[in-house]
Design an enzyme around this catalytic site. Structure first.
Site, PDB file in Angstrom:
ATOM      1  N   GLU A 389      41.789  67.650 -27.568  1.00  0.00           N
ATOM      2  CA  GLU A 389      40.598  68.333 -27.719  1.00  0.00           C
ATOM      3  C   GLU A 389      39.751  67.809 -29.119  1.00  0.00           C
ATOM      4  O   GLU A 389      38.951  68.244 -29.716  1.00  0.00           O
ATOM      5  CB  GLU A 389      40.656  69.723 -27.875  1.00  0.00           C
ATOM      6  CG  GLU A 389      41.531  70.297 -26.695  1.00  0.00           C
ATOM      7  CD  GLU A 389      40.700  71.636 -26.287  1.00  0.00           C
ATOM      8  OE1 GLU A 389      39.654  71.736 -26.369  1.00  0.00           O
ATOM      9  OE2 GLU A 389      41.678  72.249 -25.395  1.00  0.00           O
TER      10      GLU A 389
HETATM   11  C1  LIG Z   1      50.258  68.231 -24.956  1.00  0.00           C
HETATM   12  C2  LIG Z   1      48.743  67.496 -24.518  1.00  0.00           C
HETATM   13  C3  LIG Z   1      47.864  68.375 -23.940  1.00  0.00           C
HETATM   14  C4  LIG Z   1      46.504  67.752 -23.492  1.00  0.00           C
HETATM   15  N1  LIG Z   1      45.787  68.713 -22.681  1.00  0.00           N
HETATM   16  C5  LIG Z   1      44.793  68.225 -22.132  1.00  0.00           C
HETATM   17  C6  LIG Z   1      43.928  68.812 -21.214  1.00  0.00           C
HETATM   18  O1  LIG Z   1      44.382  69.809 -20.672  1.00  0.00           O
HETATM   19  N2  LIG Z   1      42.985  68.179 -20.617  1.00  0.00           N
HETATM   20  C7  LIG Z   1      42.562  66.806 -20.992  1.00  0.00           C
HETATM   21  O2  LIG Z   1      41.617  66.431 -20.406  1.00  0.00           O
HETATM   22  N3  LIG Z   1      43.262  66.203 -22.023  1.00  0.00           N
HETATM   23  C8  LIG Z   1      44.316  66.848 -22.555  1.00  0.00           C
HETATM   24  N4  LIG Z   1      44.998  66.006 -23.430  1.00  0.00           N
HETATM   25  C9  LIG Z   1      44.648  64.778 -23.676  1.00  0.00           C
HETATM   26  C10 LIG Z   1      44.057  64.487 -25.214  1.00  0.00           C
HETATM   27  O3  LIG Z   1      42.735  65.455 -25.238  1.00  0.00           O
HETATM   28  C11 LIG Z   1      43.853  63.199 -25.650  1.00  0.00           C
HETATM   29  O4  LIG Z   1      45.045  62.807 -25.759  1.00  0.00           O
HETATM   30  C12 LIG Z   1      42.979  63.091 -26.947  1.00  0.00           C
HETATM   31  O5  LIG Z   1      41.550  63.395 -26.384  1.00  0.00           O
HETATM   32  C13 LIG Z   1      43.377  61.692 -27.480  1.00  0.00           C
HETATM   33  O6  LIG Z   1      43.255  60.530 -26.474  1.00  0.00           O
HETATM   34  P1  LIG Z   1      44.248  59.801 -26.516  1.00  0.00           P
HETATM   35  O7  LIG Z   1      45.601  60.281 -26.426  1.00  0.00           O
HETATM   36  O8  LIG Z   1      44.066  58.554 -25.074  1.00  0.00           O
HETATM   37  O9  LIG Z   1      44.361  58.730 -27.896  1.00  0.00           O
HETATM   38  P2  LIG Z   1      43.261  57.409 -28.155  1.00  0.00           P
HETATM   39  O10 LIG Z   1      41.826  57.745 -27.841  1.00  0.00           O
HETATM   40  O11 LIG Z   1      43.914  56.331 -27.517  1.00  0.00           O
HETATM   41  O12 LIG Z   1      43.326  57.442 -29.526  1.00  0.00           O
HETATM   42  C14 LIG Z   1      44.421  56.850 -30.339  1.00  0.00           C
HETATM   43  C15 LIG Z   1      44.374  56.767 -31.755  1.00  0.00           C
HETATM   44  O13 LIG Z   1      42.786  55.979 -32.159  1.00  0.00           O
HETATM   45  C16 LIG Z   1      42.106  56.852 -32.644  1.00  0.00           C
HETATM   46  N5  LIG Z   1      40.468  56.649 -32.347  1.00  0.00           N
HETATM   47  C17 LIG Z   1      40.272  56.581 -31.163  1.00  0.00           C
HETATM   48  N6  LIG Z   1      38.839  56.178 -31.376  1.00  0.00           N
HETATM   49  C18 LIG Z   1      38.460  56.123 -32.419  1.00  0.00           C
HETATM   50  C19 LIG Z   1      37.152  55.993 -33.033  1.00  0.00           C
HETATM   51  N7  LIG Z   1      36.217  55.851 -32.188  1.00  0.00           N
HETATM   52  N8  LIG Z   1      37.306  56.189 -34.314  1.00  0.00           N
HETATM   53  C20 LIG Z   1      38.258  56.262 -35.093  1.00  0.00           C
HETATM   54  N9  LIG Z   1      39.692  56.282 -34.386  1.00  0.00           N
HETATM   55  C21 LIG Z   1      39.511  56.533 -33.094  1.00  0.00           C
HETATM   56  C22 LIG Z   1      42.278  58.270 -32.476  1.00  0.00           C
HETATM   57  O14 LIG Z   1      41.981  59.126 -33.245  1.00  0.00           O
HETATM   58  C23 LIG Z   1      43.811  58.057 -32.377  1.00  0.00           C
HETATM   59  O15 LIG Z   1      44.423  58.314 -33.889  1.00  0.00           O
HETATM   60  C24 LIG Z   1      46.395  66.531 -23.996  1.00  0.00           C
HETATM   61  C25 LIG Z   1      46.964  65.994 -24.542  1.00  0.00           C
HETATM   62  C26 LIG Z   1      48.428  66.533 -24.916  1.00  0.00           C
HETATM   63  C27 LIG Z   1      49.301  65.596 -25.972  1.00  0.00           C
END
Ligand SMILES: Cc1cc2nc3c(=O)[nH]c(=O)nc-3n(C[C@H](O)[C@H](O)[C@H](O)COP(=O)(O)OP(=O)(O)OC[C@H]3O[C@@H](n4cnc5c(N)ncnc54)[C@H](O)[C@@H]3O)c2cc1C
Length: 412
Positions: A389
């Site tokens: 989130e």
């Molecule tokens: C247990 C769990 C439950 C979840 N439940 C849901 C759910 O119910 N519904 C749903 O849709 N999603 C859900 N998620 C997904 C969650 O919302 C995403 O994991 C989250 O938005 C981050 O995306 P990502 O994991 O792809 O990381 P990425 O977006 O790939 O980010 C990787 C790293 O890069 C950094 N980063 C990325 N872009 C930028 C930027 N512009 N500037 C600076 N830093 C940046 C991030 O902060 C992070 O440190 C869940 C995740 C988990 C682990």
């Protein structure tokens, strides 16, 4: 008056004079019900956690207590119509039982039901909302994909329109309640387009839909996180949610409710860590003294308490601002202020809960390293609150951009 607390006084001091955290008798009644349900959940959660298995008693216990529709309007089934502050207080109590229990609740209510309630048409709300409040349908929210997380606008799931149906193709990753939910809010682009995202309501029995649980997670062993697959998944036309092409806005509005619930749950985690650390420091003896008499152990407890209270106040403030925005949905400034406050609260509380768990583990020493004790569970489980989130980094930038101006936004 409504915007007064967002402005500064002539002295440059922020005016928070209209913030009132009083709890009414009605709110107290709801919180007592939540407390009773949580007491029933605790021993079951303890066992499930140690066996690393899904706690499937959370649903019936919350359902028996008529809590599965807590923030939903009373017009629908078991909806309780709780305002944002009452809801946050309830989630704070649920959070004490663990981030797994609270994540189940958030996925179903904040991300699922509240999105359906805000954006659904009358037919959709009448068809689905009552069932969701009575535990007959559990909800999930599918935005994230394996290659689209912080940047949901880059998602790849798409749909085509044929006759009276939409056909969805693609997949979703890391969806809370994903493999146990009956009804999913899902986001997709029209095939061949990277704009005009749309939202859909997808029933689990839809043709071409499959879901599976993610097994190898760091934490949250007692709650479900799933993968969703859509292969020409057939959705009736009446299941498009909200205006066509407004999917991204729908997703962002859902994240406001979701983040508030995460913040509140994290306050609960920090509270539980404080209680556990204080209890243990009063009992454990080393060097012929209760460890609570060692001043460096006292500092661990002070640190938890300071971060707990800071994040609690920010969360309650954000909840009140959300309640004001909910009451005046056309007011864009109120919405933006609520969004900003919620981002601050979520960022602060997620970090506070993680730090609190770490301090509590330290107070427990080796016993803190065992999942037999709650601090260890909180330490691994609450870590996700700094990721889902809105990661810490996304929220840090969101908070700064409102102060600097939109021209400082480095991502859209
Ligand atoms: C247990 C769990 C439950 C979840 N439940 C849901 C759910 O119910 N519904 C749903 O849709 N999603 C859900 N998620 C997904 C969650 O919302 C995403 O994991 C989250 O938005 C981050 O995306 P990502 O994991 O792809 O990381 P990425 O977006 O790939 O980010 C990787 C790293 O890069 C950094 N980063 C990325 N872009 C930028 C930027 N512009 N500037 C600076 N830093 C940046 C991030 O902060 C992070 O440190 C869940 C995740 C988990 C682990």
């Amino acid at each position: 008056m409504q915007q007064q607390e967002q402005t500064k006084l002539s002295t440059g001091i922020s005016d928070l004079s209209t913030m009132n955290f009083d709890i009414s008798d009605e709110q107290r009644l709801i919180l007592n019900v939540v407390d009773e349900a949580c007491k029933k959940i605790r021993p079951i959660e303890d066992n499930c956690y140690l066996e690393r298995k899904l706690n499937d008693k959370v649903l019936p216990i919350f359902n028996d207590a008529h809590l599965l529709g807590l923030p939903v309007s009373r017009n629908y089934g078991d909806g309780q119509g709780a305002d944002a502050l009452t809801y946050a207080l309830a989630l704070e109590r649920v959070g004490q039982e663990g981030t797994g229990v609270r994540t189940f609740f958030s996925g179903h209510t904040s991300l699922g039901q509240l999105t359906l309630q805000k954006w659904g048409n009358d037919e959709q709300k009448e068809l689905y909302l009552p069932k969701t409040t009575k535990g007959q349908m559990i909800m999930a929210f599918g935005l994230t994909e394996s290659t689209a997380g912080s940047d949901p606008a880059s998602l790849k799931t798409n749909f085509e329109e044929k006759g009276n149906y939409y056909y969805l193709n693609g997949s979703k990753a890391w969806i809370s309640n994903g493999s146990i939910a009956d009804l999913h809010v899902v986001f997709a682009y029209p095939k061949g387009k990277t704009d005009s995202m749309c939202a859909f309501l997808v029933e689990k029995d839809s043709e071409g839909f499959q879901a599976e649980a993610i097994k190898d997670k760091l934490g949250l062993p007692t709650s479900d996180t799933g993968l969703l697959y859509f292969s020409d998944c057939k959705i009736p036309k009446e299941n498009m949610l909200g205006p066509r092409g407004k999917g991204l806005g729908i997703a962002y509005s859902a994240l406001m409710s979701g983040r508030l619930s995460v913040a509140a749950g994290c306050v609960g985690v920090a509270e539980d860590c404080l209680n556990e650390a204080v209890r243990y420091a009063r009992e454990r003896v080393q060097h012929k003294k209760k460890i609570g008499k060692h001043q460096l152990v006292q500092r661990e407890i002070t640190q938890i308490s300071l971060e707990l209270e800071t994040s609690r106040l920010l969360t309650y403030k954000a909840a009140l601002q959300k309640a004001r925005s909910d009451a005046d949905p056309q007011n864009v400034e109120l919405r933006d202020v609520a969004d900003w406050s919620i981002a601050q609260a979520k960022y602060c509380a997620a970090n506070a809960s993680f730090n609190a768990a770490d301090h509590a583990v330290q107070v427990f020493g080796a016993n803190g390293y065992s999942f037999e004790n709650r601090p260890a569970r909180h330490l691994v489980d609450t870590r996700v609150c700094r990721i889902y989130e809105g990661t810490d980094q996304i929220l840090e930038q969101k908070i700064a951009i409102r102060l600097l101006g939109n021209e400082f936004e480095s991502f859209s």
